[in-house]
Design a protein around this motif. Sequence first.
Motif, PDB file in Angstrom:
ATOM      1  N   HIS A  43     -50.812   3.405   0.374  1.00  0.00           N
ATOM      2  CA  HIS A  43     -51.134   4.782   0.751  1.00  0.00           C
ATOM      3  C   HIS A  43     -50.697   4.991   2.199  1.00  0.00           C
ATOM      4  N   HIS A  44     -50.700   6.246   2.609  1.00  0.00           N
ATOM      5  CA  HIS A  44     -50.376   6.591   3.999  1.00  0.00           C
ATOM      6  C   HIS A  44     -51.632   7.184   4.620  1.00  0.00           C
ATOM      7  N   ASP A  45     -52.074   6.596   5.729  1.00  0.00           N
ATOM      8  CA  ASP A  45     -53.328   7.060   6.330  1.00  0.00           C
ATOM      9  C   ASP A  45     -53.227   8.478   6.870  1.00  0.00           C
ATOM     10  N   ASN A  46     -52.069   8.832   7.403  1.00  0.00           N
ATOM     11  CA  ASN A  46     -51.971  10.092   8.148  1.00  0.00           C
ATOM     12  C   ASN A  46     -50.880  11.038   7.667  1.00  0.00           C
ATOM     13  N   GLU A  47     -50.223  10.700   6.569  1.00  0.00           N
ATOM     14  CA  GLU A  47     -49.109  11.542   6.145  1.00  0.00           C
ATOM     15  C   GLU A  47     -49.214  11.924   4.674  1.00  0.00           C
ATOM     16  N   ASP A  48     -49.000  13.197   4.411  1.00  0.00           N
ATOM     17  CA  ASP A  48     -48.788  13.649   3.044  1.00  0.00           C
ATOM     18  C   ASP A  48     -47.304  13.471   2.742  1.00  0.00           C
ATOM     19  N   GLU A  49     -46.996  13.257   1.457  1.00  0.00           N
ATOM     20  CA  GLU A  49     -45.622  12.912   1.103  1.00  0.00           C
ATOM     21  C   GLU A  49     -45.173  13.732  -0.107  1.00  0.00           C
ATOM     22  N   LEU A  50     -43.994  14.311  -0.021  1.00  0.00           N
ATOM     23  CA  LEU A  50     -43.460  15.063  -1.158  1.00  0.00           C
ATOM     24  C   LEU A  50     -42.308  14.299  -1.783  1.00  0.00           C
ATOM     25  N   PHE A  51     -42.334  14.169  -3.116  1.00  0.00           N
ATOM     26  CA  PHE A  51     -41.272  13.534  -3.890  1.00  0.00           C
ATOM     27  C   PHE A  51     -40.656  14.589  -4.804  1.00  0.00           C
ATOM     28  N   TYR A  52     -39.383  14.891  -4.595  1.00  0.00           N
ATOM     29  CA  TYR A  52     -38.678  15.853  -5.447  1.00  0.00           C
ATOM     30  C   TYR A  52     -37.580  15.102  -6.202  1.00  0.00           C
ATOM     31  N   VAL A  53     -37.584  15.209  -7.523  1.00  0.00           N
ATOM     32  CA  VAL A  53     -36.591  14.478  -8.315  1.00  0.00           C
ATOM     33  C   VAL A  53     -35.306  15.293  -8.444  1.00  0.00           C
ATOM     34  N   MET A  60     -45.153   8.312 -11.401  1.00  0.00           N
ATOM     35  CA  MET A  60     -45.977   8.090 -10.227  1.00  0.00           C
ATOM     36  C   MET A  60     -47.342   7.598 -10.706  1.00  0.00           C
ATOM     37  N   HIS A  61     -47.637   6.336 -10.419  1.00  0.00           N
ATOM     38  CA  HIS A  61     -48.934   5.776 -10.790  1.00  0.00           C
ATOM     39  C   HIS A  61     -49.958   6.138  -9.728  1.00  0.00           C
ATOM     40  N   LEU A  62     -51.073   6.679 -10.191  1.00  0.00           N
ATOM     41  CA  LEU A  62     -52.193   7.013  -9.317  1.00  0.00           C
ATOM     42  C   LEU A  62     -53.392   6.235  -9.831  1.00  0.00           C
ATOM     43  N   GLU A  63     -54.482   6.268  -9.103  1.00  0.00           N
ATOM     44  CA  GLU A  63     -55.599   5.397  -9.485  1.00  0.00           C
ATOM     45  C   GLU A  63     -56.117   5.677 -10.899  1.00  0.00           C
ATOM     46  N   ASN A  64     -56.129   6.947 -11.284  1.00  0.00           N
ATOM     47  CA  ASN A  64     -56.708   7.254 -12.601  1.00  0.00           C
ATOM     48  C   ASN A  64     -55.757   7.908 -13.584  1.00  0.00           C
ATOM     49  N   LYS A  65     -54.468   7.990 -13.199  1.00  0.00           N
ATOM     50  CA  LYS A  65     -53.508   8.554 -14.150  1.00  0.00           C
ATOM     51  C   LYS A  65     -52.080   8.237 -13.728  1.00  0.00           C
ATOM     52  N   VAL A  66     -51.162   8.537 -14.633  1.00  0.00           N
ATOM     53  CA  VAL A  66     -49.735   8.387 -14.345  1.00  0.00           C
ATOM     54  C   VAL A  66     -49.081   9.747 -14.550  1.00  0.00           C
ATOM     55  N   VAL A  67     -48.305  10.188 -13.568  1.00  0.00           N
ATOM     56  CA  VAL A  67     -47.607  11.471 -13.686  1.00  0.00           C
ATOM     57  C   VAL A  67     -46.106  11.188 -13.767  1.00  0.00           C
ATOM     58  N   THR A  68     -45.485  11.634 -14.847  1.00  0.00           N
ATOM     59  CA  THR A  68     -44.037  11.489 -14.970  1.00  0.00           C
ATOM     60  C   THR A  68     -43.371  12.676 -14.293  1.00  0.00           C
ATOM     61  N   VAL A  69     -42.593  12.394 -13.268  1.00  0.00           N
ATOM     62  CA  VAL A  69     -41.952  13.464 -12.495  1.00  0.00           C
ATOM     63  C   VAL A  69     -40.472  13.488 -12.873  1.00  0.00           C
ATOM     64  N   LYS A  70     -40.042  14.635 -13.395  1.00  0.00           N
ATOM     65  CA  LYS A  70     -38.685  14.751 -13.930  1.00  0.00           C
ATOM     66  C   LYS A  70     -37.786  15.579 -13.015  1.00  0.00           C
ATOM     67  N   GLU A  71     -36.513  15.593 -13.367  1.00  0.00           N
ATOM     68  CA  GLU A  71     -35.521  16.364 -12.614  1.00  0.00           C
ATOM     69  C   GLU A  71     -35.995  17.807 -12.410  1.00  0.00           C
ATOM     70  N   GLY A  72     -35.923  18.270 -11.172  1.00  0.00           N
ATOM     71  CA  GLY A  72     -36.343  19.648 -10.882  1.00  0.00           C
ATOM     72  C   GLY A  72     -37.847  19.786 -10.679  1.00  0.00           C
TER      73      GLY A  72
ATOM     74  N   MET B   1     -54.132  16.277  -8.710  1.00  0.00           N
ATOM     75  CA  MET B   1     -52.792  16.103  -8.180  1.00  0.00           C
ATOM     76  C   MET B   1     -51.783  16.331  -9.299  1.00  0.00           C
ATOM     77  N   GLU B   2     -51.188  17.513  -9.305  1.00  0.00           N
ATOM     78  CA  GLU B   2     -50.294  17.886 -10.391  1.00  0.00           C
ATOM     79  C   GLU B   2     -48.877  18.021  -9.866  1.00  0.00           C
ATOM     80  N   LYS B   3     -47.918  17.759 -10.729  1.00  0.00           N
ATOM     81  CA  LYS B   3     -46.532  17.986 -10.327  1.00  0.00           C
ATOM     82  C   LYS B   3     -46.217  19.478 -10.431  1.00  0.00           C
ATOM     83  N   VAL B   4     -45.131  19.872  -9.794  1.00  0.00           N
ATOM     84  CA  VAL B   4     -44.683  21.267  -9.821  1.00  0.00           C
ATOM     85  C   VAL B   4     -43.285  21.300 -10.428  1.00  0.00           C
ATOM     86  N   ASN B   5     -43.123  22.117 -11.461  1.00  0.00           N
ATOM     87  CA  ASN B   5     -41.820  22.265 -12.103  1.00  0.00           C
ATOM     88  C   ASN B   5     -41.159  23.552 -11.581  1.00  0.00           C
ATOM     89  N   LEU B   6     -40.044  23.391 -10.899  1.00  0.00           N
ATOM     90  CA  LEU B   6     -39.439  24.546 -10.227  1.00  0.00           C
ATOM     91  C   LEU B   6     -38.984  25.624 -11.209  1.00  0.00           C
TER      92      LEU B   6
END
Lengths: 119, 119
Positions: A43-53, A60-72, B1-6
């Motif tokens: 984790h990052h103590d002081n930074e929020d992070e954006l991931f754009y595919v 993206m594995h999180l403590e209680n779920k997995v979010v599949t992040v696709k193109e766009g 924490m949800e992804k955003v689809n453009l």
Amino acid sequence: MEKVNLKEKFSLFTTHYEPKIAGELNGQLVKLVKFKGEFVWHHHDNEDELFYVVKGSFDMHLENKVVTVKEGEFIIIPRGVEHKPVANEEVQVMLFEPASTLNTGNIENEITQRELQRI
Amino acid sequence: MEKVNLKEKFSLFTTHYEPKIAGELNGQLVKLVKFKGEFVWHHHDNEDELFYVVKGSFDMHLENKVVTVKEGEFIIIPRGVEHKPVANEEVQVMLFEPASTLNTGNIENEITQRELQRI
């Protein structure tokens, strides 16, 4: 003041989990990175992070779920939240985060990147 | 924490030059906006601004040149730099900029947007 073409920039490197700097604004960096395989939980103590595919998809594995992040699609991971990217196939990702952000966050090991290349 | 689809978010509005907020991190906003036609010349005194083209293309007019920004490309306009987006056809753009950024910068007129919708 030149534009940046993502396809062209992604063609310049083949390494995985080694972010490159493609832009800077307001103390934030735009980074380009290819994921393949499993990263480390962190984790990052002081930074929020954006991931754009840009191309492909990853989980993206999180403590209680997995979010599949696709193109766009993008996901924002707030500071303090444990996460672990996992990519079964290579994926091209654009990151938007403060210049202070370390790729492995609170973890420091052999995959930690301190000096990022500018492309 | 949800992804955003453009693509999904862009389907929610049809207006031009009215940015919508799609994400927030580190005091910065991710905004989605459709450009069509000519905007006004303006600058931002304290904010750098990133324009990433999701679909289509537009011309960024600068004092001494015009940069055509196409799908998969971004341009960063540093604070203080006069600029004017012009889109002959509708274009979908993702903006990264500080939460304090006003769409018309130093100019205030009828197209200034003070209260942005979150989508």
